[in-house]
Motif scaffolding. Structure first.
Motif, PDB file in Angstrom:
ATOM      1  N   THR A 128      19.049  63.643  53.817  1.00 32.47           N
ATOM      2  CA  THR A 128      17.613  63.481  53.600  1.00 32.47           C
ATOM      3  C   THR A 128      16.877  64.717  54.106  1.00 32.47           C
ATOM      4  O   THR A 128      17.484  65.626  54.686  1.00 32.47           O
ATOM      5  CB  THR A 128      17.084  62.215  54.283  1.00 32.47           C
ATOM      6  N   LYS A 129      15.566  64.758  53.914  1.00 30.39           N
ATOM      7  CA  LYS A 129      14.802  65.980  54.149  1.00 30.39           C
ATOM      8  C   LYS A 129      14.025  65.964  55.469  1.00 30.39           C
ATOM      9  O   LYS A 129      13.663  64.908  55.988  1.00 30.39           O
ATOM     10  CB  LYS A 129      13.798  66.177  53.003  1.00 30.39           C
ATOM     11  N   VAL A 173      15.520  57.697  56.693  1.00 32.62           N
ATOM     12  CA  VAL A 173      16.582  56.957  55.998  1.00 32.62           C
ATOM     13  C   VAL A 173      16.056  56.167  54.799  1.00 32.62           C
ATOM     14  O   VAL A 173      16.829  55.467  54.132  1.00 32.62           O
ATOM     15  CB  VAL A 173      17.313  55.998  56.965  1.00 32.62           C
ATOM     16  N   HIS A 174      14.737  56.284  54.530  1.00 37.20           N
ATOM     17  CA  HIS A 174      14.140  55.535  53.422  1.00 37.20           C
ATOM     18  C   HIS A 174      13.699  56.510  52.323  1.00 37.20           C
ATOM     19  O   HIS A 174      12.983  57.474  52.590  1.00 37.20           O
ATOM     20  CB  HIS A 174      12.943  54.729  53.903  1.00 37.20           C
ATOM     21  N   SER A 175      14.116  56.231  51.098  1.00 33.37           N
ATOM     22  CA  SER A 175      13.811  57.153  50.009  1.00 33.37           C
ATOM     23  C   SER A 175      12.348  57.113  49.591  1.00 33.37           C
ATOM     24  O   SER A 175      11.847  58.047  48.990  1.00 33.37           O
ATOM     25  CB  SER A 175      14.700  56.852  48.792  1.00 33.37           C
ATOM     26  N   ALA A 204       6.478  53.567  45.565  1.00 33.70           N
ATOM     27  CA  ALA A 204       7.910  53.715  45.313  1.00 33.70           C
ATOM     28  C   ALA A 204       8.185  54.848  44.338  1.00 33.70           C
ATOM     29  O   ALA A 204       9.340  55.082  43.962  1.00 33.70           O
ATOM     30  CB  ALA A 204       8.486  52.413  44.766  1.00 33.70           C
ATOM     31  N   GLY A 205       7.149  55.559  43.928  1.00 32.06           N
ATOM     32  CA  GLY A 205       7.297  56.634  42.949  1.00 32.06           C
ATOM     33  C   GLY A 205       7.572  57.981  43.584  1.00 32.06           C
ATOM     34  O   GLY A 205       7.975  58.092  44.734  1.00 32.06           O
ATOM     35  N   ALA A 314       9.073  58.700  55.322  1.00 25.57           N
ATOM     36  CA  ALA A 314       9.840  58.227  54.171  1.00 25.57           C
ATOM     37  C   ALA A 314       9.965  59.388  53.186  1.00 25.57           C
ATOM     38  O   ALA A 314       9.326  60.432  53.363  1.00 25.57           O
ATOM     39  CB  ALA A 314       9.153  57.037  53.512  1.00 25.57           C
ATOM     40  N   GLY A 315      10.777  59.195  52.159  1.00 18.21           N
ATOM     41  CA  GLY A 315      11.036  60.290  51.228  1.00 18.21           C
ATOM     42  C   GLY A 315       9.810  60.796  50.498  1.00 18.21           C
ATOM     43  O   GLY A 315       9.743  61.962  50.116  1.00 18.21           O
ATOM     44  N   ASN A 316       8.821  59.932  50.277  1.00 25.71           N
ATOM     45  CA  ASN A 316       7.628  60.356  49.537  1.00 25.71           C
ATOM     46  C   ASN A 316       6.348  60.188  50.349  1.00 25.71           C
ATOM     47  O   ASN A 316       5.274  59.987  49.785  1.00 25.71           O
ATOM     48  CB  ASN A 316       7.511  59.587  48.216  1.00 25.71           C
ATOM     49  N   GLY A 317       6.451  60.303  51.660  1.00 25.56           N
ATOM     50  CA  GLY A 317       5.225  60.262  52.452  1.00 25.56           C
ATOM     51  C   GLY A 317       5.456  59.880  53.898  1.00 25.56           C
ATOM     52  O   GLY A 317       6.586  59.913  54.401  1.00 25.56           O
ATOM     53  N   VAL A 318       4.365  59.511  54.547  1.00 22.79           N
ATOM     54  CA  VAL A 318       4.419  59.200  55.972  1.00 22.79           C
ATOM     55  C   VAL A 318       3.499  58.020  56.268  1.00 22.79           C
ATOM     56  O   VAL A 318       2.482  57.825  55.582  1.00 22.79           O
ATOM     57  CB  VAL A 318       4.024  60.444  56.808  1.00 22.79           C
TER      58      VAL A 318
END
Length: 328
Positions: A128-129, A173-175, A204-205, A314-318
């Motif tokens: 993950t990033k 750990v969450h996409s 979720a996008g 998370a993968g697409n935000g905070v």
């Protein structure tokens, strides 16, 4: 507690003596000045050295390659609740391995002369990033990783580079934000309210967001004590309320500080409903460019609110967790 301290002392002695005897593929090993050596030789990284030894990741940092080690300082571990290195050693290997892999990048990352940018991503061994930002503020150039401040930059080793941080990073750990919200029990009512309001799936996008998530106490104070009450609520009313708790783009708490000119103590954030809220920046008095946190004030709040927790990634935000509603 004394026995734990003695145990830690013995373990450290053994690790220092036996480190050169660790089984590493001879074709991949480097004789000296590896990232593992750099950590062991730094008296301010004893907690990290313990975590690497217990997880076995010290062996990874002896191997040939080109890594970046994001090294939390001892003070960073203490701020995360670890009283001493023995407390780190007591953690399960699985937790330390996940945590450690998130602090190792797959490629070298040097900040000297790096361009000024916000929220640039880098991939970790965990897969993950992490996200770094670098800005000029007054006479200082400030660099953060996942909202934590870079304390010491670009310590080079034979197999990579080390960056020392003031924060122990929590592994991403969450996409997406939907998954991150679902995993937090104290945000279960907020999750259900977002779903009822028709806002959940957008989280979720692929677009990035900052979510000021209301914990269950805050949702109950609004008059929604349980899932049944949320299901009976007017979706339009819920959407009006909750869209004031979501903003576009990922912003860690310290990003608000980085985005404001020196001497500025607040940032105006525009929410999904196009209304604004004020992010107040906190710092140490008379310490230039210091940052200790944020408070948040909606246009209808009588006073600024302190988040319960900030920077849940998370993968697409905070996510920043709030214990009270942002009034508009």
């Amino acid at each position: 507690m004394k026995s734990m301290n003695y145990l830690y002392a013995i373990l450290v002695m053994l690790s220092l003596v036996n480190c050169s005897k660790d089984t590493v593929n001879p074709t991949e090993a480097i004789e000296k000045n590896t990232l593992n050596d750099v950590v062991r030789d730094n008296f301010g990284l004893t907690y990290l050295a313990t975590a690497l030894y217990k997880s076995g990741l010290n062996k990874v940092l002896m191997q040939a390659g080109s890594y970046t080690l994001l090294a939390p300082s001892d003070d960073a571990y203490k701020a995360a609740g670890y009283q001493n290195p023995a407390a780190v050693y007591a953690e399960p290997v699985s937790k330390l391995t996940e945590q450690g892999n998130y602090h190792i990048l797959k490629a070298p990352l040097l900040f000297t002369g790096k361009a000024l940018k916000m929220n640039q991503e880098e991939e970790t061994l965990l897969g993950t990033k992490v996200y770094w930002s670098r800005v000029k503020r007054g006479q200082d150039t400030l660099t953060t990783i996942n909202g934590g401040r870079l304390l010491q930059a670009d310590t080079k080793a034979a197999n990579g580079v080390m960056q020392v941080l003031d924060r122990l990073l929590v592994a991403n750990v969450h996409s997406n934000l939907k998954q991150a919200l679902a995993a937090n029990v104290d945000l279960s009512l907020f999750y259900q309210a977002l779903k009822a309001a028709g806002l959940l799936e957008s989280l979720a996008g692929t677009a990035n967001y900052t979510v000021f998530a209301l914990n269950n106490t805050a949702i109950k104070q609004m008059g929604y004590p349980d899932l049944e009450a949320i299901e009976k609520a007017d979706p339009a009313a819920l959407k009006k309320l909750l869209s004031y708790h979501v903003a576009k783009e990922r912003k860690f708490a310290q990003d608000y500080f980085l985005l404001t000119p020196q001497g500025t103590t607040s940032y105006t954030e525009t929410m999904l409903n196009e209304k604004t809220l004020t992010i107040n920046l906190l710092g140490q008095y008379n310490v230039p460019n210091s940052f200790t946190g944020i408070t948040v004030k909606g246009t209808g709040n009588s006073w600024a609110l302190t988040p319960v927790r900030t920077d849940v990634l998370a993968g697409n935000g905070v996510i920043h967790v709030m214990g009270q509603v942002l009034q508009q």
